[in-house]
Design a protein around this motif. Structure first.
Motif, PDB file in Angstrom:
ATOM      1  N   PRO A 103      -2.554   7.193  -9.566  1.00 30.62           N
ATOM      2  CA  PRO A 103      -2.467   6.033  -9.036  1.00 30.62           C
ATOM      3  C   PRO A 103      -3.501   6.005  -7.711  1.00 30.62           C
ATOM      4  CG  PRO A 103      -0.434   7.080  -8.479  1.00 30.62           C
ATOM      5  CD  PRO A 103      -1.129   7.772  -9.475  1.00 30.62           C
ATOM      6  N   ILE A 104      -3.841   7.330  -7.201  1.00 31.44           N
ATOM      7  CA  ILE A 104      -4.631   7.261  -6.030  1.00 31.44           C
ATOM      8  C   ILE A 104      -6.111   7.596  -6.620  1.00 31.44           C
ATOM      9  CG2 ILE A 104      -5.215   8.641  -3.863  1.00 31.44           C
ATOM     10  CD1 ILE A 104      -2.553   7.458  -3.882  1.00 31.44           C
ATOM     11  N   GLU A 105      -6.206   8.152  -7.798  1.00 35.91           N
ATOM     12  CA  GLU A 105      -7.567   8.348  -8.166  1.00 35.91           C
ATOM     13  C   GLU A 105      -8.365   7.228  -8.798  1.00 35.91           C
ATOM     14  OE1 GLU A 105      -7.848  11.752 -10.937  1.00 35.91           O
ATOM     15  OE2 GLU A 105      -5.548  12.168 -10.079  1.00 35.91           O
ATOM     16  N   VAL A 106      -7.504   6.354  -9.318  1.00 33.33           N
ATOM     17  CA  VAL A 106      -8.108   5.007  -9.667  1.00 33.33           C
ATOM     18  C   VAL A 106      -7.955   3.794  -8.598  1.00 33.33           C
ATOM     19  CG1 VAL A 106      -8.047   3.250 -11.354  1.00 33.33           C
ATOM     20  CG2 VAL A 106      -7.357   5.377 -11.896  1.00 33.33           C
ATOM     21  N   PRO A 107      -9.326   3.612  -8.177  1.00 29.31           N
ATOM     22  CA  PRO A 107      -9.413   2.654  -6.954  1.00 29.31           C
ATOM     23  C   PRO A 107      -8.450   1.229  -6.925  1.00 29.31           C
ATOM     24  CG  PRO A 107     -11.595   3.580  -7.488  1.00 29.31           C
ATOM     25  CD  PRO A 107     -10.829   3.755  -8.721  1.00 29.31           C
ATOM     26  N   ARG A 108      -8.610   0.740  -8.283  1.00 31.76           N
ATOM     27  CA  ARG A 108      -7.821  -0.463  -8.328  1.00 31.76           C
ATOM     28  C   ARG A 108      -6.281  -0.202  -8.166  1.00 31.76           C
ATOM     29  NH1 ARG A 108      -8.039  -4.634 -13.406  1.00 31.76           N
ATOM     30  NH2 ARG A 108      -6.449  -5.988 -12.664  1.00 31.76           N
ATOM     31  N   ALA A 109      -5.851   0.707  -8.859  1.00 34.95           N
ATOM     32  CA  ALA A 109      -4.385   1.198  -8.688  1.00 34.95           C
ATOM     33  C   ALA A 109      -4.092   1.591  -7.264  1.00 34.95           C
ATOM     34  CB  ALA A 109      -4.212   2.460  -9.707  1.00 34.95           C
ATOM     35  N   ARG A 110      -4.817   2.184  -6.530  1.00 32.36           N
ATOM     36  CA  ARG A 110      -4.759   2.592  -5.240  1.00 32.36           C
ATOM     37  C   ARG A 110      -4.330   1.221  -4.594  1.00 32.36           C
ATOM     38  NH1 ARG A 110      -8.603   6.242  -1.429  1.00 32.36           N
ATOM     39  NH2 ARG A 110      -7.116   7.739  -0.553  1.00 32.36           N
ATOM     40  N   GLU A 111      -5.428   0.559  -4.555  1.00 30.55           N
ATOM     41  CA  GLU A 111      -5.096  -0.911  -3.748  1.00 30.55           C
ATOM     42  C   GLU A 111      -3.802  -1.698  -4.192  1.00 30.55           C
ATOM     43  OE1 GLU A 111      -6.020  -4.064  -1.132  1.00 30.55           O
ATOM     44  OE2 GLU A 111      -6.324  -1.929  -1.141  1.00 30.55           O
ATOM     45  N   GLN A 112      -3.333  -1.481  -5.438  1.00 23.53           N
ATOM     46  CA  GLN A 112      -2.218  -2.073  -5.863  1.00 23.53           C
ATOM     47  C   GLN A 112      -1.104  -1.571  -5.097  1.00 23.53           C
ATOM     48  OE1 GLN A 112      -2.600  -1.910 -10.413  1.00 23.53           O
ATOM     49  NE2 GLN A 112      -3.300  -3.864 -10.591  1.00 23.53           N
ATOM     50  N   LEU A 113      -1.336  -0.133  -5.309  1.00 23.20           N
ATOM     51  CA  LEU A 113      -0.052   0.659  -4.513  1.00 23.20           C
ATOM     52  C   LEU A 113      -0.019   0.203  -3.064  1.00 23.20           C
ATOM     53  CD1 LEU A 113       1.838   3.063  -5.031  1.00 23.20           C
ATOM     54  CD2 LEU A 113       0.382   4.472  -4.580  1.00 23.20           C
ATOM     55  N   ARG A 114      -1.139   0.093  -2.303  1.00 24.34           N
ATOM     56  CA  ARG A 114      -0.998  -0.181  -0.891  1.00 24.34           C
ATOM     57  C   ARG A 114      -0.396  -1.651  -0.647  1.00 24.34           C
ATOM     58  NH1 ARG A 114      -3.339  -3.357   2.594  1.00 24.34           N
ATOM     59  NH2 ARG A 114      -4.772  -4.424   1.301  1.00 24.34           N
ATOM     60  N   LEU A 115      -0.782  -2.454  -1.806  1.00 22.33           N
ATOM     61  CA  LEU A 115      -0.115  -3.828  -1.474  1.00 22.33           C
ATOM     62  C   LEU A 115       1.343  -3.901  -1.699  1.00 22.33           C
ATOM     63  CD1 LEU A 115      -3.330  -5.910  -3.186  1.00 22.33           C
ATOM     64  CD2 LEU A 115      -2.580  -5.868  -0.753  1.00 22.33           C
ATOM     65  N   ALA A 116       1.594  -3.205  -2.941  1.00 18.13           N
ATOM     66  CA  ALA A 116       3.196  -3.118  -3.223  1.00 18.13           C
ATOM     67  C   ALA A 116       3.985  -2.668  -1.893  1.00 18.13           C
ATOM     68  CB  ALA A 116       3.298  -2.270  -4.318  1.00 18.13           C
ATOM     69  N   LEU A 117       3.617  -1.526  -1.267  1.00 17.46           N
ATOM     70  CA  LEU A 117       4.153  -0.904  -0.366  1.00 17.46           C
ATOM     71  C   LEU A 117       4.192  -1.883   1.029  1.00 17.46           C
ATOM     72  CD1 LEU A 117       2.724   2.668  -0.218  1.00 17.46           C
ATOM     73  CD2 LEU A 117       5.020   1.901  -1.005  1.00 17.46           C
ATOM     74  N   GLY A 118       3.126  -2.710   1.014  1.00 11.79           N
ATOM     75  CA  GLY A 118       3.108  -3.608   2.459  1.00 11.79           C
ATOM     76  C   GLY A 118       2.656  -2.620   3.485  1.00 11.79           C
ATOM     77  N   LYS A 119       1.972  -1.634   3.409  1.00 11.85           N
ATOM     78  CA  LYS A 119       1.756  -0.649   4.699  1.00 11.85           C
ATOM     79  C   LYS A 119       0.268  -1.083   4.947  1.00 11.85           C
ATOM     80  CE  LYS A 119       4.128   2.542   5.691  1.00 11.85           C
ATOM     81  NZ  LYS A 119       5.025   2.946   6.670  1.00 11.85           N
ATOM     82  N   SER A 120       0.032  -0.629   6.367  1.00 10.55           N
ATOM     83  CA  SER A 120      -1.000  -0.623   6.676  1.00 10.55           C
ATOM     84  C   SER A 120      -1.649   0.744   6.549  1.00 10.55           C
ATOM     85  CB  SER A 120      -1.384  -0.975   8.397  1.00 10.55           C
ATOM     86  OG  SER A 120      -0.526  -0.358   8.895  1.00 10.55           O
ATOM     87  N   GLY A 121      -3.121   0.967   6.342  1.00 17.89           N
ATOM     88  CA  GLY A 121      -3.407   2.371   6.060  1.00 17.89           C
ATOM     89  C   GLY A 121      -3.634   2.525   4.710  1.00 17.89           C
ATOM     90  N   THR A 122      -3.650   3.663   4.238  1.00 16.76           N
ATOM     91  CA  THR A 122      -4.161   4.040   2.693  1.00 16.76           C
ATOM     92  C   THR A 122      -3.292   5.204   2.120  1.00 16.76           C
ATOM     93  OG1 THR A 122      -6.457   3.715   3.458  1.00 16.76           O
ATOM     94  CG2 THR A 122      -6.121   4.906   1.457  1.00 16.76           C
TER      95      THR A 122
END
Length: 321
Positions: free
Chosen positions: A274-293
């Motif tokens: 999920p880090i290697e695929v840019p779209r999945a990485r952004e979905q993960l960030r949004l799901a966590l609600g965290k600032s940062g990457t």
């Protein structure tokens, strides 16, 4: 007397620890050299993964982890290092330079983490159902914070299902990439080797019902329909930013977390899909609600002890300046 330069002996002692760091597919994408009394860590361009890691994110993370091991080895030897990341802005291959700091005895925490270096390895087998206690989780979170990163534990069935679906979706994208799959296959080792992933350390062959995706490293199968792990503990490591320097710094945080887990008798495996695929990485960030990457997804628990993967000889990774 304060030492102003590391010696070739210091270099070899530190590199023996540095090469135990993790790397994608166990490619070991690092080189080390002694320049003007400082130890420099460089990305090895011959060990990059053009299909799996086109931005060199994983290589920088791995070299950052190697830097943390160097720091521990030098501290235990009595001369902690001062570290400068990306010391030469126009040199993209040099990720860090370490120079001697003020001599002091190693702290108990440094000694414990250093002792864990040779025992640490990725455990791709199913973990036992024993829950990870709160104090152990707290230690891992604090380990990430100590290196300027954050570690988010995924708690509850709903958040776990959301993260798992993102990971499975990313894995499906990568499975459709022929170049990616061919590159992955080139690093699977069915014979004795000093790099790559041995099939005996590859865990179990993935099944469609698995909650989290596994790499296709394994040859061992299981009973049809059997769950790999019904309720794993998943943690996501992240950084404030996503520059090359941020990624190297997060590699140090990753290694501190992994060694802290090893010192706590915990097993860990990493899921980077999920880090290697840019779209999945952004979905993960949004799901966590965290600032940062988000920078790495980890599966954590208790399991059968395995063995560290092979490593190249230190003479193969040290360059003469």
């Amino acid at each position: 007397m304060i030492s102003t330069a590391f010696t070739p002996t210091d270099l070899r002692t530190a590199v023996a620890a540095a090469i135990r760091a993790p790397s994608m597919h166990n490619t070991q994408p690092w080189r080390f050299r002694l320049v003007d009394g400082g130890i420099e860590v460089r990305i090895d361009p011959d060990r990059l993964l053009p299909a799996s890691d086109p931005t060199h994110w994983a290589a920088r993370l791995s070299c950052g982890a190697a830097v943390f091991n160097l720091r521990l080895a030098l501290a235990v030897a009595g001369t902690p290092a001062e570290v400068r990341l990306r010391p030469y802005p126009h040199d993209l291959e040099t990720v860090a330079r370490l120079v001697p700091g003020r001599p002091r005895p190693a702290t108990p925490a440094e000694q414990d983490l250093h002792a864990a270096i040779r025992q640490r390895h990725s455990n791709r087998a199913p973990f036992w159902p024993n829950p990870v206690p709160a104090d152990a989780r707290w230690r891992l979170i604090q380990a990430a914070h100590a290196e300027g990163a954050w570690l988010e534990m995924i708690i509850g069935a709903g958040p776990m299902q959301a993260v798992a679906e993102i990971a499975r979706s990313a894995n499906r994208v990568l499975e459709r990439d022929r170049n990616y799959q061919a590159e992955l296959a080139r690093w699977v080792r069915t014979f004795p080797a000093v790099d790559g992933v041995p099939v005996e350390a590859g865990g179990l062959v993935p099944e469609p019902q698995d909650l989290l995706p596994q790499r296709a490293f394994a040859v061992r199968t299981r009973a049809p329909g059997r769950d790999f792990e019904p309720e794993p503990l998943v943690a996501i490591l992240g950084s404030p930013g996503d520059t090359a320097t941020d990624q190297i710094a997060t590699g140090q945080a990753l290694q501190r977390v992994l060694l802290t887990a090893t010192d706590s008798r915990l097993a860990v495996s990493m899921l980077s899909q999920p880090i290697e695929v840019p779209r999945a990485r952004e979905q993960l960030r949004l799901a966590l609600g965290k600032s940062g990457t988000p920078q790495m997804v980890m599966r954590i628990g208790y399991g059968q002890s395995g063995w560290p993967p092979p490593r190249r000889d230190i003479n193969e990774v040290i360059d003469l300046a």
